[in-house]
Scaffold this motif. Sequence first.
Motif, PDB file in Angstrom:
ATOM      1  N   MET A 232      31.298  25.556  44.297  1.00  0.00           N
ATOM      2  CA  MET A 232      32.737  25.781  44.242  1.00  0.00           C
ATOM      3  C   MET A 232      32.353  27.045  45.201  1.00  0.00           C
ATOM      4  N   ILE A 233      32.905  27.835  45.813  1.00  0.00           N
ATOM      5  CA  ILE A 233      32.533  29.045  46.420  1.00  0.00           C
ATOM      6  C   ILE A 233      33.229  29.703  46.527  1.00  0.00           C
ATOM      7  N   GLN A 234      33.249  31.074  45.951  1.00  0.00           N
ATOM      8  CA  GLN A 234      34.936  32.017  46.057  1.00  0.00           C
ATOM      9  C   GLN A 234      34.065  33.134  47.189  1.00  0.00           C
ATOM     10  N   LYS A 235      35.314  33.177  48.128  1.00  0.00           N
ATOM     11  CA  LYS A 235      34.937  34.572  49.262  1.00  0.00           C
ATOM     12  C   LYS A 235      35.465  35.950  48.758  1.00  0.00           C
ATOM     13  N   PHE A 236      35.187  37.344  49.208  1.00  0.00           N
ATOM     14  CA  PHE A 236      34.980  37.945  49.738  1.00  0.00           C
ATOM     15  C   PHE A 236      36.743  38.583  49.362  1.00  0.00           C
ATOM     16  N   SER A 237      37.638  38.721  48.537  1.00  0.00           N
ATOM     17  CA  SER A 237      38.702  38.925  48.474  1.00  0.00           C
ATOM     18  C   SER A 237      39.023  40.289  48.478  1.00  0.00           C
ATOM     19  N   PHE A 238      39.883  41.286  49.578  1.00  0.00           N
ATOM     20  CA  PHE A 238      39.961  42.385  48.912  1.00  0.00           C
ATOM     21  C   PHE A 238      41.637  43.078  49.071  1.00  0.00           C
ATOM     22  N   GLU A 239      42.016  43.652  47.846  1.00  0.00           N
ATOM     23  CA  GLU A 239      42.534  44.464  47.543  1.00  0.00           C
ATOM     24  C   GLU A 239      43.375  45.938  47.324  1.00  0.00           C
ATOM     25  N   LYS A 240      44.322  46.446  48.375  1.00  0.00           N
ATOM     26  CA  LYS A 240      44.021  47.572  48.539  1.00  0.00           C
ATOM     27  C   LYS A 240      45.532  47.882  47.080  1.00  0.00           C
TER      28      LYS A 240
ATOM     29  N   LEU B 210      46.705  53.213  44.796  1.00  0.00           N
ATOM     30  CA  LEU B 210      46.194  54.749  44.843  1.00  0.00           C
ATOM     31  C   LEU B 210      45.531  54.728  46.318  1.00  0.00           C
ATOM     32  N   GLU B 211      45.680  55.490  47.290  1.00  0.00           N
ATOM     33  CA  GLU B 211      45.056  55.375  48.897  1.00  0.00           C
ATOM     34  C   GLU B 211      43.603  55.437  48.365  1.00  0.00           C
ATOM     35  N   GLY B 212      42.932  54.387  49.502  1.00  0.00           N
ATOM     36  CA  GLY B 212      42.313  54.024  49.364  1.00  0.00           C
ATOM     37  C   GLY B 212      40.968  53.409  48.699  1.00  0.00           C
ATOM     38  N   SER B 213      41.750  53.199  47.370  1.00  0.00           N
ATOM     39  CA  SER B 213      40.859  52.275  46.136  1.00  0.00           C
ATOM     40  C   SER B 213      41.521  51.269  46.510  1.00  0.00           C
ATOM     41  N   PHE B 214      40.578  49.470  45.764  1.00  0.00           N
ATOM     42  CA  PHE B 214      40.257  48.099  46.179  1.00  0.00           C
ATOM     43  C   PHE B 214      39.437  48.018  44.605  1.00  0.00           C
ATOM     44  N   LEU B 215      40.612  46.564  44.640  1.00  0.00           N
ATOM     45  CA  LEU B 215      39.579  45.749  43.699  1.00  0.00           C
ATOM     46  C   LEU B 215      39.737  44.450  44.719  1.00  0.00           C
ATOM     47  N   ILE B 216      37.910  44.251  43.812  1.00  0.00           N
ATOM     48  CA  ILE B 216      37.506  43.023  45.074  1.00  0.00           C
ATOM     49  C   ILE B 216      36.734  42.030  43.902  1.00  0.00           C
ATOM     50  N   LYS B 217      37.072  40.555  45.083  1.00  0.00           N
ATOM     51  CA  LYS B 217      36.581  39.727  44.012  1.00  0.00           C
ATOM     52  C   LYS B 217      35.499  39.609  45.151  1.00  0.00           C
ATOM     53  N   PRO B 218      34.245  39.083  45.027  1.00  0.00           N
ATOM     54  CA  PRO B 218      32.913  39.179  45.426  1.00  0.00           C
ATOM     55  C   PRO B 218      32.377  37.680  46.096  1.00  0.00           C
TER      56      PRO B 218
ATOM     57  N   GLY C  26      24.279  27.762  37.949  1.00  0.00           N
ATOM     58  CA  GLY C  26      24.629  29.187  37.517  1.00  0.00           C
ATOM     59  C   GLY C  26      26.232  29.410  38.745  1.00  0.00           C
ATOM     60  N   TYR C  27      25.141  30.495  39.028  1.00  0.00           N
ATOM     61  CA  TYR C  27      26.024  31.147  40.586  1.00  0.00           C
ATOM     62  C   TYR C  27      25.320  32.333  40.989  1.00  0.00           C
ATOM     63  N   PHE C  28      25.430  32.162  42.302  1.00  0.00           N
ATOM     64  CA  PHE C  28      25.324  32.887  43.720  1.00  0.00           C
ATOM     65  C   PHE C  28      26.212  34.303  43.584  1.00  0.00           C
ATOM     66  N   ILE C  29      25.794  35.589  43.915  1.00  0.00           N
ATOM     67  CA  ILE C  29      26.653  36.496  43.648  1.00  0.00           C
ATOM     68  C   ILE C  29      25.969  37.293  44.896  1.00  0.00           C
ATOM     69  N   LYS C  30      27.442  37.772  45.813  1.00  0.00           N
ATOM     70  CA  LYS C  30      26.838  39.159  46.648  1.00  0.00           C
ATOM     71  C   LYS C  30      28.158  39.650  46.764  1.00  0.00           C
TER      72      LYS C  30
ATOM     73  N   ASN D 109      34.762  37.646  35.216  1.00  0.00           N
ATOM     74  CA  ASN D 109      35.735  37.754  36.215  1.00  0.00           C
ATOM     75  C   ASN D 109      34.990  38.611  37.741  1.00  0.00           C
ATOM     76  N   LYS D 110      34.007  39.107  37.135  1.00  0.00           N
ATOM     77  CA  LYS D 110      32.972  39.471  38.610  1.00  0.00           C
ATOM     78  C   LYS D 110      33.279  40.516  39.122  1.00  0.00           C
ATOM     79  N   ASN D 111      35.086  40.940  38.888  1.00  0.00           N
ATOM     80  CA  ASN D 111      35.841  42.030  39.661  1.00  0.00           C
ATOM     81  C   ASN D 111      35.099  43.106  39.779  1.00  0.00           C
ATOM     82  N   GLU D 112      35.083  43.889  41.159  1.00  0.00           N
ATOM     83  CA  GLU D 112      34.385  45.271  41.051  1.00  0.00           C
ATOM     84  C   GLU D 112      35.537  46.672  41.943  1.00  0.00           C
TER      85      GLU D 112
END
Length: 186
Positions: free
Chosen positions: A1-9, A12-20, A28-32, A109-112
């Motif tokens: 299974m692959i989870q692609k990058f996603s970016f949630e604006k 608070l202007e300029g900040s993002f919640l990101i799924k790598p 296991g898994y490989f993460i970028k 959750n691996k969120n950043e």
Amino acid sequence: MIQKFSFEKLDLEGSFLIKPFVAYDERGYFIKDYSKEIFEENGIYHDLKEVFYTNSYKGVIRAIHFQRINEQPKLVRCISGKIYDVIVDLRKDSPTFGEWRGFYLSEDNKNELYVPKNFGHGYLVIEPSIVSYKCAEKFYGEYDDGIIWNDPDIGIDWPLDLVDKKIILSEKDKNLQCFKEFRDGK
């Protein structure tokens, strides 16, 4: 299974919640968690300068830190464990000045979180954790600053019940300024 990058604006202007990007298989898994090209395609210009890691015990609060000069945009991810991560808008000309937002970041959750310059950043450690900071500016100790974790004017709703209300603070974090002192230019 692959989870692609996603970016949630975030609001608070300029900040993002990101799924790598994560690729799972029987091993296991490989993460970028960072790609200059992909980030720029999504409006984030993060010129990586330094990477830091913290290793913290359950109950640690790392107060609302920022750098007064040569501000440090950060990409923050909890590599192991679980934290409640908080950002505070410290841009005095912003319509959201003094507002905060909180996010659970964990190994699961691996969120950043992308924390832009002129924001404060801190977190509560819910499980013993290792946290990565990918900074777009060098750390300058002489410009390091912060706001006390429990400032009533900011009013962060820390989930202290998850750590049995037992917190661990550094001496430095116990003696930080309050938001009013920061706002008024101390």
